[in-house]
Design an enzyme around this catalytic site. Sequence first.
Site, short mmCIF file in Angstrom:
data_model
loop_
_atom_site.label_atom_id
_atom_site.label_comp_id
_atom_site.label_asym_id
_atom_site.label_seq_id
_atom_site.Cartn_x
_atom_site.Cartn_y
_atom_site.Cartn_z
N ASP A 131 0.99 -1.20 -0.04
CA ASP A 131 -0.11 0.09 0.19
C ASP A 131 0.73 1.19 -0.08
O ASP A 131 0.74 2.41 -0.75
CB ASP A 131 -0.96 -0.06 1.16
CG ASP A 131 -1.52 -1.50 1.36
OD1 ASP A 131 -2.33 -1.70 0.55
OD2 ASP A 131 -1.12 -1.97 2.23
N HIS A 159 -4.49 -3.31 6.36
CA HIS A 159 -4.43 -3.62 5.15
C HIS A 159 -5.57 -4.13 4.13
O HIS A 159 -6.19 -5.12 3.86
CB HIS A 159 -3.42 -4.79 4.55
CG HIS A 159 -3.16 -5.01 3.21
ND1 HIS A 159 -2.73 -4.44 1.96
CD2 HIS A 159 -3.62 -6.14 2.51
CE1 HIS A 159 -2.81 -4.89 0.98
NE2 HIS A 159 -3.42 -6.07 0.97
C1 LMR Z 1 -3.50 -6.59 -2.73
O1 LMR Z 1 -3.63 -5.81 -1.82
O2 LMR Z 1 -3.45 -6.70 -3.84
C2 LMR Z 1 -4.14 -7.89 -2.15
O3 LMR Z 1 -4.01 -7.81 -0.59
C3 LMR Z 1 -5.44 -8.13 -2.39
C4 LMR Z 1 -6.08 -9.33 -1.90
O4 LMR Z 1 -7.08 -9.36 -1.25
O5 LMR Z 1 -5.42 -10.43 -2.28
#
Ligand code: LMR
Length: 306
Positions: A131, A159
């Site tokens: 992120d 997250h």
């Molecule tokens: C991402 O942020 O790309 C992954 O965590 C998304 C997910 O839920 O697999």
Amino acid sequence: MFGKDQPVILHLLDIAPMIESLKGVVMEIEDTASPLVHGVVATTDLQEAFTNINYAILVGAMPRKEGMERKDLLKANCGIFKVQGKALNDYANKDVKVLVVGNPANTNALIAALSAPGLPKENFSCLTRLDHNRAKSQISKRLNINVNQVHNVIIWGNHSKTQYPDVNHAYISGSATGGEKSQVRGAVADDAWLQGEFITTVQNRGGAIIAARKLSSAASAAQAIVDHMRDWVKGTPEGEIVSMGVWSDGSYGVAKDLIYSFPVTCQDGKYTIVQGLDVDAFSREKLELTEKELQEEKEEASAFLH
Ligand code: LMR
């Protein structure tokens, strides 16, 4: 991840139905002819996988499918991370550094930490560097500068879609500013974008990738894993803040005993939560919203923990 002169022995754990696929992964690792790979242990046995390891990257979780929310995954993942936390406790080195990637990453890391009472809570982290990198990348695109010129964005919290990408302490450097530091907020000069579309783009990026690829992020997640572990082990550059999901000690008024993404610096193999940053009213609300979601996840998870 640990530098060009650091050999590694890889321990790869998978579930029994995946053993053939795991053998394929081992073949591919061999075929990279990497001089740094000094051994590969591929196994479905927890003890063999976790014995004496120094670093654990827990990527195996029940994957999220399009349209699915993290909470749907909690129950299945609780089972996985309870077992892996206990295996870390029983077999890994006491200074093992654990990075949980599988979602819901914060709560999975919490479950693993709670299932490993013999290990310090500071050994456990979850990935919000993805992120963090996404936030840097959005700013660099907007300002048409290299991503390396964007510093000290912060990801707070979970997250998930409640995370708060914060640029209030971020600055840009280098030729874009004639060598001077310049605050991102001033350089962008569009608070509506910074407090709206920028935040939602970063929050929803994982879902957007799943919608486009019909698969979760892979290459960008791998890069973020490398960035996270490298900085944790080898240290962050002087003055550079990164984001890590770590055990909350109550900093910034966040409830203790959650795995929450904070601004951190790293040195000598330890992270330190950066203290004393101003949190304005807009940010405070966002910090609390994502904290609330983590508390709810913790409550739900605790039903499966015992
Ligand atoms: C991402 O942020 O790309 C992954 O965590 C998304 C997910 O839920 O697999």
